[in-house]
Design a protein around this motif. Sequence first.
Motif, short mmCIF file in Angstrom:
data_model
loop_
_atom_site.label_atom_id
_atom_site.label_comp_id
_atom_site.label_asym_id
_atom_site.label_seq_id
_atom_site.Cartn_x
_atom_site.Cartn_y
_atom_site.Cartn_z
N TYR A 58 -7.25 -3.74 8.40
CA TYR A 58 -6.02 -3.42 7.65
C TYR A 58 -6.14 -2.03 7.04
CZ TYR A 58 -3.16 -3.33 3.38
OH TYR A 58 -2.32 -2.95 2.36
N PHE A 59 -7.23 -1.78 6.33
CA PHE A 59 -7.42 -0.51 5.64
C PHE A 59 -7.48 0.66 6.62
CE2 PHE A 59 -8.34 2.39 2.44
CZ PHE A 59 -9.61 2.95 2.52
N THR A 61 -0.83 1.31 -7.99
CA THR A 61 -0.77 -0.03 -7.42
C THR A 61 -2.04 -0.81 -7.74
OG1 THR A 61 0.48 0.87 -5.57
CG2 THR A 61 -0.38 -1.36 -5.30
N ALA A 62 -3.18 -0.15 -7.64
CA ALA A 62 -4.46 -0.81 -7.96
C ALA A 62 -4.45 -1.28 -9.40
CB ALA A 62 -5.62 0.15 -7.71
N LEU A 114 -4.04 -9.59 -12.10
CA LEU A 114 -5.14 -10.55 -11.92
C LEU A 114 -5.65 -11.00 -13.28
CD1 LEU A 114 -7.35 -9.00 -9.08
CD2 LEU A 114 -5.94 -11.03 -8.91
N LEU A 135 -0.09 0.42 -0.16
CA LEU A 135 -0.86 -0.43 0.75
C LEU A 135 -2.36 -0.18 0.60
CD1 LEU A 135 1.28 -0.34 4.03
CD2 LEU A 135 1.08 -2.21 2.37
N ILE A 136 -2.72 1.06 0.30
CA ILE A 136 -4.14 1.38 0.06
C ILE A 136 -4.57 0.83 -1.28
CG2 ILE A 136 -5.73 3.30 -0.42
CD1 ILE A 136 -4.26 4.92 1.75
N GLY A 137 -3.73 1.01 -2.29
CA GLY A 137 -4.05 0.54 -3.64
C GLY A 137 -4.34 -0.95 -3.71
N ILE A 138 -3.67 -1.71 -2.86
CA ILE A 138 -3.86 -3.16 -2.84
C ILE A 138 -5.31 -3.54 -2.55
CG2 ILE A 138 -3.34 -5.20 -1.42
CD1 ILE A 138 -0.47 -4.28 -1.32
N MET A 139 -6.04 -2.64 -1.90
CA MET A 139 -7.45 -2.92 -1.56
C MET A 139 -8.26 -3.29 -2.80
SD MET A 139 -8.07 -2.70 1.69
CE MET A 139 -9.82 -2.32 1.85
N VAL A 140 -7.91 -2.68 -3.95
CA VAL A 140 -8.71 -2.93 -5.16
C VAL A 140 -8.58 -4.38 -5.64
CG1 VAL A 140 -9.08 -2.25 -7.57
CG2 VAL A 140 -8.74 -0.51 -5.82
N PRO A 141 -7.36 -4.83 -5.98
CA PRO A 141 -7.25 -6.22 -6.42
C PRO A 141 -7.62 -7.20 -5.31
CG PRO A 141 -5.07 -5.20 -6.27
CD PRO A 141 -6.06 -4.11 -6.08
N LEU A 142 -7.36 -6.84 -4.07
CA LEU A 142 -7.67 -7.74 -2.96
C LEU A 142 -9.16 -8.04 -2.88
CD1 LEU A 142 -6.75 -9.29 -0.40
CD2 LEU A 142 -7.00 -7.16 0.88
N LEU A 143 -9.98 -6.98 -2.89
CA LEU A 143 -11.43 -7.18 -2.80
C LEU A 143 -12.00 -7.84 -4.05
CD1 LEU A 143 -12.43 -3.96 -0.89
CD2 LEU A 143 -12.73 -6.30 -0.10
N LEU A 144 -11.39 -7.57 -5.19
CA LEU A 144 -11.85 -8.25 -6.41
C LEU A 144 -11.56 -9.74 -6.29
CD1 LEU A 144 -10.70 -5.79 -9.23
CD2 LEU A 144 -13.05 -6.35 -8.59
N VAL A 153 -3.99 1.43 7.94
CA VAL A 153 -3.16 2.13 6.95
C VAL A 153 -3.61 3.58 6.77
CG1 VAL A 153 -2.40 2.18 4.54
CG2 VAL A 153 -2.62 0.00 5.69
N ALA A 209 -1.50 4.88 -4.94
CA ALA A 209 -2.58 3.92 -4.70
C ALA A 209 -3.23 3.53 -6.01
CB ALA A 209 -3.62 4.50 -3.74
N PHE A 267 -14.41 -2.04 -4.42
CA PHE A 267 -13.88 -1.30 -3.27
C PHE A 267 -14.55 0.07 -3.19
CE2 PHE A 267 -11.35 0.35 -0.09
CZ PHE A 267 -10.47 1.36 -0.50
N PHE A 297 -10.65 2.89 -6.76
CA PHE A 297 -11.22 1.77 -7.50
C PHE A 297 -11.51 2.15 -8.95
CE2 PHE A 297 -13.41 -2.15 -8.27
CZ PHE A 297 -14.43 -1.84 -9.15
N VAL A 305 -4.75 -5.11 -10.67
CA VAL A 305 -5.85 -5.55 -11.52
C VAL A 305 -5.32 -6.18 -12.81
CG1 VAL A 305 -7.79 -4.72 -12.93
CG2 VAL A 305 -7.56 -3.96 -10.58
N LEU A 327 -13.05 -13.84 -12.49
CA LEU A 327 -12.91 -12.44 -12.12
C LEU A 327 -13.84 -11.59 -12.98
CD1 LEU A 327 -10.85 -10.90 -10.17
CD2 LEU A 327 -9.87 -10.08 -12.31
#
Lengths: 137, 187
Positions: free
Chosen positions: A12-13, A49-50, A57, B17-26, A16, A46, B33, B155, A54, A70
């Motif tokens: 996926y990564f 969004t991160a 979560l 779509l890249i940013g999602i990698m952080v919460p996804l991997l957590l 993208v 990015a 990440f 991250f 977080v 978590l």
Amino acid sequence: MRNVKYLLVGIYFGTVLTKSEAISWLRIQEMFRFQSFHMYGIIMSAIATAMIGVLLLKLFKIKTAEGTTLDIPKKEFRFKAYLFGGTIFGLGWAVTGACPGPLYALLGAGNLVIVVTLFGALLGTLLYSVLRSRLPH
Amino acid sequence: MLEILSAPWPWYVSGPLIGIMVPLLLWMGNKKFGVSSSFRTICAMCTPPKSVADYLNYDWKSETWNLFLMIGIIAGGYIGFNVIGSNSNVPLSQAAIDQLSQQGVTDFYNLLPADFFSWDALLTWKGFLRIFAGGILIGFGTRYADGCTSGHAIFGMGTMQWGSMVALIGFFIGGLIVTNFLFSFFF
């Protein structure tokens, strides 16, 4: 196998990264010359969004898929290491037009000469591990 | 539909779509990440434990997830480029095209311009520096800084570990030095 899911996430990564052109040397030159918003847009959105992900979560007290609480891994802050190491990496980023993720994606996309860059990166890692105790952190 | 996919994706699509990698991997397992850690894992795997510096003498077996991520990224590169690849030049700004043309770029189609990145380029001093030494700088720098763009910018900043901002500033200092002062050294 437990780790196969990370392979899927990687696919996926990598996809993208490639479609976003973040792996293009041309786009990276453009970024370091402030000639387009594109890469800044990618990085900033990015990060945003991160952050939102977080926070969500944490807000909903989501447990991990493995059922554990978590627990965000902490990166140990070392000012000099971050600044000097970061600058050295930045030199390499501008020269090759790629950071580690893009290096792998470029390889997959058929730029086989990048395997030389990856060997260089491994050599750089070895050099760091040998010189580490003598470097300011 | 295929046209939407085959065109390059705009920043406001790929960024998130890249940013999602952080919460996804957590969520997947409290994973941090980052990609440059794979360099450390590979070096540790390839060297016998007690013979090397402390840095490579660690429990890399618990970090093999990042090698699976790495293999996935390689596959993703293949898919992104070949399966849903585009047929046009990289859409750079005119200013970038003009300046890069002056600096010797004629290939604006490939992700890595053929003018500078090829097996033949390795046979020149500059090309060798560019392709190989560039890699050494990446490996050394990311491990010294304990992270690359993914690990620190996405991250680190994404998890509000603001120290990563220092690393990010370093990245840009380095990048600007090459682009503005050392370009002719490598190209």
